[in-house]
Every structure is written in structure tokens, then in C-alpha cells.
Design an enzyme around this catalytic site. Sequence first.
Site, PDB file in Angstrom:
ATOM      1  N   ASP A 191       0.816  -1.211   0.000  1.00  0.00           N
ATOM      2  CA  ASP A 191       0.000   0.000   0.000  1.00  0.00           C
ATOM      3  C   ASP A 191       0.854   1.268   0.000  1.00  0.00           C
ATOM      4  O   ASP A 191       0.451   2.289  -0.552  1.00  0.00           O
ATOM      5  CB  ASP A 191      -0.915   0.003   1.236  1.00  0.00           C
ATOM      6  CG  ASP A 191      -1.939  -1.114   1.166  1.00  0.00           C
ATOM      7  OD1 ASP A 191      -2.365  -1.466   0.056  1.00  0.00           O
ATOM      8  OD2 ASP A 191      -2.302  -1.648   2.231  1.00  0.00           O
ATOM      9  N   GLY A 539      -1.284   3.984   6.079  1.00  0.00           N
ATOM     10  CA  GLY A 539      -0.020   3.408   6.541  1.00  0.00           C
ATOM     11  C   GLY A 539       1.085   4.429   6.749  1.00  0.00           C
ATOM     12  O   GLY A 539       2.215   4.047   7.047  1.00  0.00           O
TER      13      GLY A 539
END
Length: 587
Positions: A191, A539
Site C-alpha cells: 500500500d 499506513g
Amino acid sequence: METDLRLESSLWIGNKRYRAVLTGWHLKWTEADKKNGDKKTVSVPVAEVVGVENGRVEILPQKSVEDTDKDFTVFYVKRSRSRSTYGLLWSLGRTQFSCPSRVLRDQWTNHLRTALKTHSPLRPHRLLVFINPFGGKKKGREIYHSLVAPLFELAGISSHVIVTERANQARDHLLKKDLTGFDGVVCVGGDGMFSEILHGLIGRTQQEAGLCETDPAVTLQPCPLHIGIIPAGSTDCVCYATVGVIDPVTSALHIIIGDSQPLDVCSVHHASTLVRYSVSLVGYGFYGDVLAESEKHRWMGPLRYDYSGTVVYLSNRSYAGIVQYLPADPLLSSPRDKTRCLSGCNVCSRSTERLFPHTSDSGSLYSSHFSQYSNDSEGEWVSVEGRFRCVSLTCMSSSCARSPLGLSPSAHLADGTGDLILVWDTHPLSFLKFLYRHTSTQDQFDLPFVEVHRVKAVRFSLPDGREEEAHEEIGELNCARGGEEREYVDTVSRNGSQQQLAQRVVERETKNEHKTVAPILCGLCCKKTPAVSVWNCDGEILPFTEIFCRIHGQLVRLYARGIEDGAAMQNCSQESDKNKSRCITYK
Ligand SMILES: Nc1ncnc2c1ncn2[C@@H]1O[C@H](COP(=O)(O)OP(=O)(O)OP(=O)(O)O)[C@@H](O)[C@H]1O
Ligand SMILES: CCCCCCCCCCCCC/C=C/[C@@H](O)[C@H](CO)NC(=O)CCCCC
Ligand SMILES: [Ca+2]
């Protein structure tokens, strides 16, 4: 067109004779020498043909070619159910046909190649590929060269491959380098790597359109290049939520056939600056703390999230905050309606018409100028204040291996909205119940301390005095934080005088925010409950606590088609010819 491409003849597969037909949409073959009741037809949509080669050809595990002049080989998408996830796994199907003559063989291969060009307008010819050699289990290079590159070669795709040597190299390349001739950008990684591509492409598109990204009210221009994701990270949430499985071959095949899945993007702002974009999670409290804790344990690889999740859960935190949100139209959909956004989703299709009213098809999307915000009447903001275990905003379901239905199972990939999940402070065991429900099909929103709202924008701020409190803590704890802030300054300082002004604001703010981010990072080790958490943005830790988020409907497009519903695919035999291209052969 349909009639020009039609071809029908007898062909052999091994020693069996088949009646083969190519219509505009499908290649079908039926065993010829069987009684009617026993005849099975294999039907492959032309849109799912990967390649056509003369001779008897194999690709995997190694390429081998037997150059006979009456044979040809067709490669196509083959489906199977995944044992562990909801989506369908794709693999490379292969059938070798023999013709009675070379002339007929050439007729078949020419017709098939022409049909491919006619029916798959979005198939990429040239791709820019970025490989993160350090993502996930550090297998990015191996995955690309052994599983993906041979498929791209078979499909006639030429790719320019860059193995990154530093973080943000892919983003910077997309912002500055010549991208002429590329149809799409592929990231091999997780990601974080996807996020680099996202920032690079959105930034580049706005630069070229002369739009100011820092202004949350600006209608951003959708990106003309598609993004492909070959999963090779730790969470791979974007891949999981848009394809339904984490499998490099499945993803490579979606890229090859030019599937196109629009995706909503959330822009995160602080004061008058753009902080970051997100497609998955903008989360404060638990998810922010887990990320901050996990950064200390990167060496653990993907396991770092499980370890950090436990540590943070045991630290039993809640945080004060004020959340304001702008609800989306409740008549269009609801996060509690128990539906799922699947391939061909009606809610998303209707949103395309609403967001881009002047375009009849997705191909001409990018040439039109539009204003999605001005079409909507803004509506009334709602404000809530209190203590939260977590505040999460997600533009999509955010499903992943840890949570197969995701943070918000009924969220849509491309409806122009996000789901805001408010988890009020509660007993630790109740919070555990909430977390645990993410791992099953039990409804995590059916709990008295949880709220979910479908929204267009969100603002988060700290109650009066809370920021000062946080600043005082830094003095006591005397913890230092590294120089990552420069990253964010780079993100917003790319072009134009307005953005230079933004850069100065960010530099000033980051000096102060230093003081609010640091306590949480240190608090976990010092065992002192900090007054504030940090934001986890797909993230990445954000350097600001007070933020404004806005959802931009369908700002980017992926080479994907949403999650295919395995059960529904089996009922495709009744479909009209055109729709059948969406549902086909799997054994
Ligand atoms: N060559 C490189 N050296 C160091 N960092 C890199 C390099 N290339 C990319 N990165 C950075 O590494 C970070 C993590 O990479 P990636 O997302 O691929 O894997 P991951 O963190 O294991 O997976 P996930 O994001 O799915 O949890 C990204 O934010 C990216 O910016
Ligand atoms: C008792 C059992 C408890 C189990 C709890 C399971 C809860 C799982 C929810 C999963 C949410 C995933 C949200 C996705 C976030 C990604 O954008 C981001 C980038 O990869 N990942 C993380 O921040 C990594 C952070 C992941 C946090 C868990
Ligand atoms: Ca959405």
C-alpha cells in the site's frame, strides 16, 4: 463489425474434433462428435483473451514454441474460487488448436487479433513499472520477473522497469519525468508503494491542468493513466479491496486485458495545505497508535502489525476530539444496508453518471471539465464531541487478509463518498469485541458504542486546551522525533507561488506539530497516556492532528474490475451476449 469478424470451422484439440465459432464477443468451441445432450461448450470472451500465437506454445513454467504451420495457441483468463477469500483467482488458460490447413490457421489468428483490438480499447501497450525490492517479504523483484513479466511479454506489452533505490523515487519520477507513450503505471509492492504512485499521478495531473491541490474546494482533474497493482507488500489492502484476492497473476491478467475500476480518493488538508491523499484508511486513535508502534518493529515484517495491535490494545487508550462531518445523500446508499460493492456495482455506476454527467462512456472521461462538488448541494454539517477509541474514515471497504470484509463492508469503491466510523470510549472487552468482529462476518457496527456515517467530508479538531496540554507533555517527556517532516513539505511544494506559500505554512506548522506527534510515539514506551494520538493515513503517520478531509469521487482508475462474486458467476448462462463478456468459463 460483428459479422466481419465472425468465423466458424472445424478445429482439433488433441484428437477430438470441435466446432469453433468466433463472434464479435466470444470464442466458443463445442465437441463435434458427441450426442447433443453431452456436448459441452467452452466460451471465452474476446475481452479475456490474453494472446494468440502461431504453433504449439507454452509460457509457464518456461516458454517453449513448436513452430508447426497448422496449429495455433490461444491464451485466456481462467477462473477458480479462492479458498481463503471472496474474490476469484485468475490463471492463464491455454488451448492448442489444429487446423486442416495453414490458410485456415492464418485466418483464425488474424481474426482473433483483430477482434482483440476492436473489443479491448483499454488494453495497455506500454507500461511504466516500479518495483519496491524491500516491500513485504522482500520478494517484489522475484514476483515480477517470474510471474508477471512472461505474461506481459505474451500479451505484447512493452514495459519500462525501475527497481527503486529509495522511498519516494517512484512518486518523484511521476511528478517530474516524461511520461509520454505510457498507458499506465504498475507498482510492485504494498500500500505504501501504491500511495507513492497515487501521489505522483494526482500531483502530475493537477500540475498539467494548472490546478491548486492545496485548496480543498478545488475540483481535481482525474488522472489519465491507469494504475496497476502487483501485490508484494504487507497488508496489500488496496489490491485486496479492488480485486478480492492477493495474487500477482490475477492482478497481472487484469492489467493485460485493460480492466478499469474507478476509485474515490480522500484529500487530507491542514490549515491551507494539502497533507496527503488516501484511498483506504484515515484513522485516529487505535489505528494511528498501531502504526506508530509498528514503525519501531519494521524488522518483524508483516507480523509487526499483529504485535503492535496487541501492545496498543493492552495500553487501553481513548482520546478526546471534535468530529464534524458532511453526510452524503442517504437516499443513494447506506453503510448499514448490508450490500457489497462488487464488480459492475450499480451504486458506483450511478455515481459515474452523477459525477460526470456530460460523458457517455469512460473513454472520454478525461477530456471533459466538470464540477462534481457544485452539482451537489452541500448539506448540513453535523458535529460530535467526546472521547473516542478510534475515528476512522475509509473511501472503500479496506478489506485485507486480517479483515476479509474490511473496516466498512458495505463501502463503495467509486461512489464519491467515504464511511466515517466513530468508536466511542468503552470498556476494554467491548472494544475487543468490536475489533474481533472485523475478522468474521459479524456486524461490527451493531454495538452501542459504534456509529457509522456515509460522508462527503470530515473535520477533526481537538477540544480547547488539549493542544497546549499535548505541547506541555513534550517538555516533560523530552522525546525527539526524526526529520521526516521534510517529506510532507516536499509533497506540497512542487509548483507555483501559491504552493511555495503553502510550503512556508507547512514548515512553520511542522515545527509545532513536532510537539503533538512526538508524545504518542514516545508515550507507548514511557507508559504515560498521551493527550493526543496520531493519524494513520494509508499506513503513513501524518504530522498534524487537526485535519480536514474531502472525498473526490473517482479521481483515479485502476486496472481492476472490483470483486467478482463467485456464486453469481455460475448463473451466467442466461446472460445476454454483451453482458456475458463479464462472466465466463472456469473449471
Ligand atoms: N528502494 C526503497 N528503499 C526503501 N524504501 C522504499 C523503497 N522503495 C519504496 N520504498 C518505500 O517503502 C514503503 C513500504 O513499501 P510497501 O508499501 O511496498 O511495503 P509494505 O510496507 O511492506 O506493505 P504495506 O504498505 O502493504 O503494508 C513505501 O512507503 C515506499 O515509499
Ligand atoms: C482480537 C482480534 C483483533 C483483530 C483486529 C483486526 C482489525 C483489522 C482491521 C483491518 C484494517 C485495515 C485497514 C487498512 C489499512 C491500510 O491502509 C494500511 C496500509 O497498508 N495498513 C495499516 O495501517 C496497518 C495497520 C493495521 C491495523 C490492524
Ligand atoms: Ca467510496
